[in-house]
Design a protein around this motif. Structure first.
Motif, short mmCIF file in Angstrom:
data_model
loop_
_atom_site.label_atom_id
_atom_site.label_comp_id
_atom_site.label_asym_id
_atom_site.label_seq_id
_atom_site.Cartn_x
_atom_site.Cartn_y
_atom_site.Cartn_z
N ARG A 78 -16.94 134.71 -27.62
CA ARG A 78 -16.63 134.38 -29.01
C ARG A 78 -15.88 133.05 -29.07
O ARG A 78 -16.18 132.19 -29.91
N GLU A 79 -14.90 132.88 -28.18
CA GLU A 79 -14.17 131.61 -28.12
C GLU A 79 -15.07 130.46 -27.70
O GLU A 79 -14.93 129.34 -28.19
N LEU A 80 -15.98 130.72 -26.77
CA LEU A 80 -16.90 129.69 -26.31
C LEU A 80 -17.79 129.21 -27.46
O LEU A 80 -17.96 128.00 -27.65
N ARG A 81 -18.33 130.13 -28.23
CA ARG A 81 -19.16 129.75 -29.39
C ARG A 81 -18.36 128.99 -30.43
O ARG A 81 -18.83 128.01 -31.02
N ALA A 82 -17.12 129.42 -30.68
CA ALA A 82 -16.27 128.73 -31.66
C ALA A 82 -15.95 127.31 -31.19
O ALA A 82 -15.98 126.36 -31.98
N ALA A 83 -15.67 127.16 -29.92
CA ALA A 83 -15.36 125.82 -29.38
C ALA A 83 -16.59 124.92 -29.45
O ALA A 83 -16.48 123.74 -29.79
N GLY A 88 -17.03 121.44 -31.45
CA GLY A 88 -17.19 120.27 -30.62
C GLY A 88 -16.05 120.01 -29.65
O GLY A 88 -15.77 118.87 -29.31
N ARG A 89 -15.37 121.07 -29.24
CA ARG A 89 -14.25 120.89 -28.31
C ARG A 89 -14.49 121.71 -27.05
O ARG A 89 -15.36 122.57 -27.00
#
Length: 42
Positions: free
Chosen positions: A29-34, A38-39
């Motif tokens: 979930r964090e990977l998709r949000a990042a 674009g971070r």
């Protein structure tokens, strides 16, 4: 007594799998949000 010991031994893989699932789900979930922002994750 044997039944309780067997149940105790067999429940640990279920607990470990559950914890691994929760951690993995949060990570992806964090990977998709990042990626959407674009971070970098790190």
């Amino acid at each position: 007594m044997t039944f309780l010991l067997t149940l105790y031994v067999l429940i640990w893989p279920v607990v470990v799998a559950g914890v691994l699932f929760v951690i993995s789900r949060a990570f992806f979930r964090e990977l998709r949000a990042a990626k959407a922002e674009g971070r970098s994750v790190i």
